[in-house]
Design a protein around this motif. Structure first.
Motif, PDB file in Angstrom:
ATOM      1  N   MET A 125       0.661  -1.346  -0.064  1.00  0.00           N
ATOM      2  CA  MET A 125      -0.141  -0.353  -0.472  1.00  0.00           C
ATOM      3  C   MET A 125       0.875   0.961   0.320  1.00  0.00           C
ATOM      4  SD  MET A 125      -3.208  -0.921   2.424  1.00  0.00           S
ATOM      5  CE  MET A 125      -4.399  -0.029   1.644  1.00  0.00           C
ATOM      6  N   THR A 127       1.347   5.608  -0.527  1.00  0.00           N
ATOM      7  CA  THR A 127       0.161   7.275  -0.478  1.00  0.00           C
ATOM      8  C   THR A 127       1.039   8.029  -0.921  1.00  0.00           C
ATOM      9  OG1 THR A 127       1.173   7.513   1.655  1.00  0.00           O
ATOM     10  CG2 THR A 127      -0.809   6.552   2.139  1.00  0.00           C
ATOM     11  N   VAL A 137      -4.284   6.463  -2.612  1.00  0.00           N
ATOM     12  CA  VAL A 137      -3.697   5.343  -1.849  1.00  0.00           C
ATOM     13  C   VAL A 137      -3.310   4.239  -2.978  1.00  0.00           C
ATOM     14  CG1 VAL A 137      -4.666   3.372  -0.241  1.00  0.00           C
ATOM     15  CG2 VAL A 137      -5.058   5.688   0.279  1.00  0.00           C
ATOM     16  N   LYS A 138      -2.577   3.679  -3.722  1.00  0.00           N
ATOM     17  CA  LYS A 138      -2.575   2.682  -4.481  1.00  0.00           C
ATOM     18  C   LYS A 138      -2.849   1.432  -3.779  1.00  0.00           C
ATOM     19  CE  LYS A 138      -0.444   4.845  -8.086  1.00  0.00           C
ATOM     20  NZ  LYS A 138       0.466   5.669  -8.540  1.00  0.00           N
ATOM     21  N   TRP A 139      -2.884   0.280  -3.542  1.00  0.00           N
ATOM     22  CA  TRP A 139      -3.014  -1.186  -3.001  1.00  0.00           C
ATOM     23  C   TRP A 139      -2.428  -2.138  -3.954  1.00  0.00           C
ATOM     24  CZ3 TRP A 139      -7.795  -3.274  -0.157  1.00  0.00           C
ATOM     25  CH2 TRP A 139      -7.728  -4.453   0.616  1.00  0.00           C
ATOM     26  N   GLN A 167     -10.451  -2.575  -4.537  1.00  0.00           N
ATOM     27  CA  GLN A 167     -11.115  -1.276  -5.194  1.00  0.00           C
ATOM     28  C   GLN A 167     -12.134  -0.621  -4.084  1.00  0.00           C
ATOM     29  OE1 GLN A 167     -10.593   0.705  -7.331  1.00  0.00           O
ATOM     30  NE2 GLN A 167     -11.481   2.073  -5.906  1.00  0.00           N
ATOM     31  N   LEU A 170     -10.850  -0.117  -0.473  1.00  0.00           N
ATOM     32  CA  LEU A 170     -10.288   1.367  -1.107  1.00  0.00           C
ATOM     33  C   LEU A 170     -11.681   2.315  -0.829  1.00  0.00           C
ATOM     34  CD1 LEU A 170      -8.372   1.399  -3.841  1.00  0.00           C
ATOM     35  CD2 LEU A 170      -6.847   1.284  -1.551  1.00  0.00           C
ATOM     36  N   LYS A 174     -11.717   4.282   2.627  1.00  0.00           N
ATOM     37  CA  LYS A 174     -11.681   6.454   2.110  1.00  0.00           C
ATOM     38  C   LYS A 174     -12.606   6.021   3.243  1.00  0.00           C
ATOM     39  CE  LYS A 174     -13.831   9.532  -1.104  1.00  0.00           C
ATOM     40  NZ  LYS A 174     -12.765  10.341  -1.025  1.00  0.00           N
TER      41      LYS A 174
END
Length: 186
Positions: A125, A127, A137-139, A167, A170, A174
């Motif tokens: 993950m 940021t 944020v990427k996961w 998704q 995420l 959020k």
């Protein structure tokens, strides 16, 4: 005898074709999803670096309310392990370990699945600041299927299979991070 020989040759060709094709199929795969959260990067990173918080937003953590969870080490630090055990076939048995933390930027995990199949994959993950009050944020995760199992990559779409779960997680993240910080302001 000639018929048996022809049957054997046909069977050998049928078996050989997929094995030959697998020589040319990629072995690596990766999935990455992203979302923008309306909070500063420090707030977002402080939440995601704790593996126990994944229980609040990860789709997989909610699939089995009876899942057994164990923790080893200090959460939010390198070496912390979150392990799970479930009879649910989509959850199974495994563990996740924090391998590296680049403070405020990125957390790297190793996912070790034990049941229903054995597999080890790298996940992360990260940021990135969009502006003072927004963070992307990427996961994602990366894996490898060795020959000849890599032939399955022709028929499996990890982006389709896992991307939508990332998704969903995420989106949950959020909602949680934005709402938690709003409550602190009140």
């Amino acid at each position: 005898m000639k018929v048996l020989k022809k049957v054997f040759i046909v069977l050998a060709i049928i078996i050989a074709i997929p094995l030959i094709i697998a020589l040319f199929v990629r072995k690596e795969y990766a999935v990455e999803e992203a979302i923008v959260i309306n909070q500063p990067k420090s707030v977002v990173f402080d939440y995601i670096k704790h593996l126990k918080n994944q229980d609040n937003f990860s789709k997989w953590a909610t699939m089995d309310p009876n899942m057994e969870k164990t923790y080893t080490g200090t959460d939010g630090t390198v070496g912390f392990i979150s392990a799970w055990s479930s009879d649910h076939e989509s959850v199974g048995v495994g563990e996740q370990e924090i391998l590296k933390i680049t403070e405020g930027e990125r957390i790297d995990f190793e996912l070790r699945f034990l049941k229903p199949f054995e597999s080890t994959q790298q996940a992360y993950m990260l940021t990135e600041t969009v502006n003072e009050s927004q963070t992307e944020v990427k996961w994602g995760f990366e894996g490898r299927m060795d020959y000849p199992m890599n032939l399955m990559l022709l028929f499996m779409d990890f982006e389709e299979m896992i991307g939508k779960d990332f998704q969903e997680g995420l989106q949950n993240l959020k909602t949680i991070v934005e709402n938690n910080n709003e409550k602190k302001k009140e």
